[in-house]
Design a protein around this motif. Structure first.
Motif, PDB file in Angstrom:
ATOM      1  N   GLY A  62      90.323  43.930  11.172  1.00  9.63           N
ATOM      2  CA  GLY A  62      89.016  44.234  11.165  1.00  9.63           C
ATOM      3  C   GLY A  62      88.028  44.278  12.544  1.00  9.63           C
ATOM      4  O   GLY A  62      87.761  45.332  12.880  1.00  9.63           O
ATOM      5  N   GLN A  63      88.366  42.906  12.902  1.00 10.68           N
ATOM      6  CA  GLN A  63      87.671  42.752  14.176  1.00 10.68           C
ATOM      7  C   GLN A  63      88.305  43.735  15.382  1.00 10.68           C
ATOM      8  O   GLN A  63      87.527  44.214  16.211  1.00 10.68           O
ATOM      9  N   LEU A  64      89.520  43.813  15.259  1.00  9.68           N
ATOM     10  CA  LEU A  64      90.223  44.774  16.544  1.00  9.68           C
ATOM     11  C   LEU A  64      89.654  46.112  16.387  1.00  9.68           C
ATOM     12  O   LEU A  64      89.203  46.629  17.120  1.00  9.68           O
ATOM     13  N   ARG A  65      89.447  46.628  15.047  1.00  5.84           N
ATOM     14  CA  ARG A  65      88.953  47.907  14.948  1.00  5.84           C
ATOM     15  C   ARG A  65      87.630  48.038  15.514  1.00  5.84           C
ATOM     16  O   ARG A  65      87.153  48.916  15.878  1.00  5.84           O
ATOM     17  N   SER A  66      86.825  47.067  15.072  1.00  8.35           N
ATOM     18  CA  SER A  66      85.385  47.100  15.739  1.00  8.35           C
ATOM     19  C   SER A  66      85.192  47.112  17.219  1.00  8.35           C
ATOM     20  O   SER A  66      84.434  47.793  17.913  1.00  8.35           O
ATOM     21  N   GLU A  67      86.140  46.177  17.721  1.00 11.78           N
ATOM     22  CA  GLU A  67      86.036  46.173  19.346  1.00 11.78           C
ATOM     23  C   GLU A  67      86.605  47.431  19.697  1.00 11.78           C
ATOM     24  O   GLU A  67      85.965  47.619  20.763  1.00 11.78           O
ATOM     25  N   GLU A  74      95.946  41.570  22.901  1.00 14.01           N
ATOM     26  CA  GLU A  74      95.026  40.447  22.621  1.00 14.01           C
ATOM     27  C   GLU A  74      95.210  40.078  21.038  1.00 14.01           C
ATOM     28  O   GLU A  74      95.324  38.823  20.700  1.00 14.01           O
ATOM     29  N   HIS A  75      94.934  41.099  20.154  1.00 15.00           N
ATOM     30  CA  HIS A  75      95.151  40.651  18.804  1.00 15.00           C
ATOM     31  C   HIS A  75      96.320  40.705  18.216  1.00 15.00           C
ATOM     32  O   HIS A  75      96.275  40.114  17.213  1.00 15.00           O
ATOM     33  N   LEU A 111      93.208  44.968  24.295  1.00 18.29           N
ATOM     34  CA  LEU A 111      92.611  44.591  22.979  1.00 18.29           C
ATOM     35  C   LEU A 111      93.790  44.510  22.012  1.00 18.29           C
ATOM     36  O   LEU A 111      93.955  43.757  21.394  1.00 18.29           O
ATOM     37  N   SER A 160      83.910  50.060  19.666  1.00 18.58           N
ATOM     38  CA  SER A 160      82.828  49.944  20.634  1.00 18.58           C
ATOM     39  C   SER A 160      83.451  49.944  22.084  1.00 18.58           C
ATOM     40  O   SER A 160      82.329  49.786  23.158  1.00 18.58           O
ATOM     41  N   ASN A 211      93.178  39.460  11.440  1.00 20.71           N
ATOM     42  CA  ASN A 211      91.960  40.133  12.287  1.00 20.71           C
ATOM     43  C   ASN A 211      91.721  41.482  12.679  1.00 20.71           C
ATOM     44  O   ASN A 211      91.184  41.810  13.611  1.00 20.71           O
TER      45      ASN A 211
END
Length: 190
Positions: free
Chosen positions: A30-35, A102-103, A99, A38, A28
């Protein structure tokens, strides 16, 4: 030879299991990068005249002054701005570390490292930082802190004490197990 082969197969299966855990952990990203992209942290001066918004990596996204701020002496305004900037950047770093933990799992202990570095920088304690910021940085539980360190173990190691169990007596270099693993890795390279 069968006992050595069984042991090698068991160790290889453990190795594959660890690789799967790493793959799952990084699935995940990609989700970490996105979070992280932002992420925002806002800090306000004690008199509420200066507000700073920081993003990932300490990037400053916004600075706002009230009329009260503009009425301050230049030295006082500069000092208050610098302090508020530091608070916003520090908060962004804590959020970013949270974050990542968490990831990627708490065994990175990045949040703890960030808190310790900030405590030294600001001349305070880790506990005081936690209390000031609502303890939003997750601390690993005792169970999560435990993890095996395989850096000092060999493939044939059997105990958690790192003791190495060599090949069975009578097996010289180039045993059937070694040949099996060598052949297995050579096939994967093709």
């Amino acid at each position: 030879m069968s006992a050595e082969f069984d042991q090698l197969v068991a160790e290889f299966e453990k190795f594959q299991s660890k690789i799967k855990q790493v793959d799952d952990r990084f699935a995940n990203l990609g989700q970490l990068r996105s979070e992280i992209a932002s992420l925002e942290a806002t800090a306000t001066s004690p008199d509420r005249s200066i507000t700073v918004v920081a993003g990932p990596g300490g990037a400053i996204k916004d600075i706002q002054f009230t009329q009260q701020a503009l009425g301050q002496q230049p030295q006082a305004l500069s000092s208050a701005l610098l302090t508020t900037l530091q608070q916003a950047v520090a908060e962004a770093a804590r959020k970013q570390a949270g974050l990542v933990d968490e990831h990627l799992g708490d065994d990175t202990q990045l949040s703890e490292q960030v808190l310790q570095a900030q405590a030294e920088l600001f001349g305070t304690s880790v506990e005081e930082l936690r209390s000031q910021h609502g303890d939003d940085v997750r601390r690993p539980t005792a169970e999560e802190e435990y993890h095996d360190d395989y850096s000092q173990r060999t493939v044939l190691s059997s105990g958690t004490d790192g003791s190495t169990q060599g090949p069975p007596p009578g097996a010289g270099g180039g045993s059937a197990g070694e040949a099996f693993l060598q052949n297995l890795f050579n096939e994967e390279d093709r």
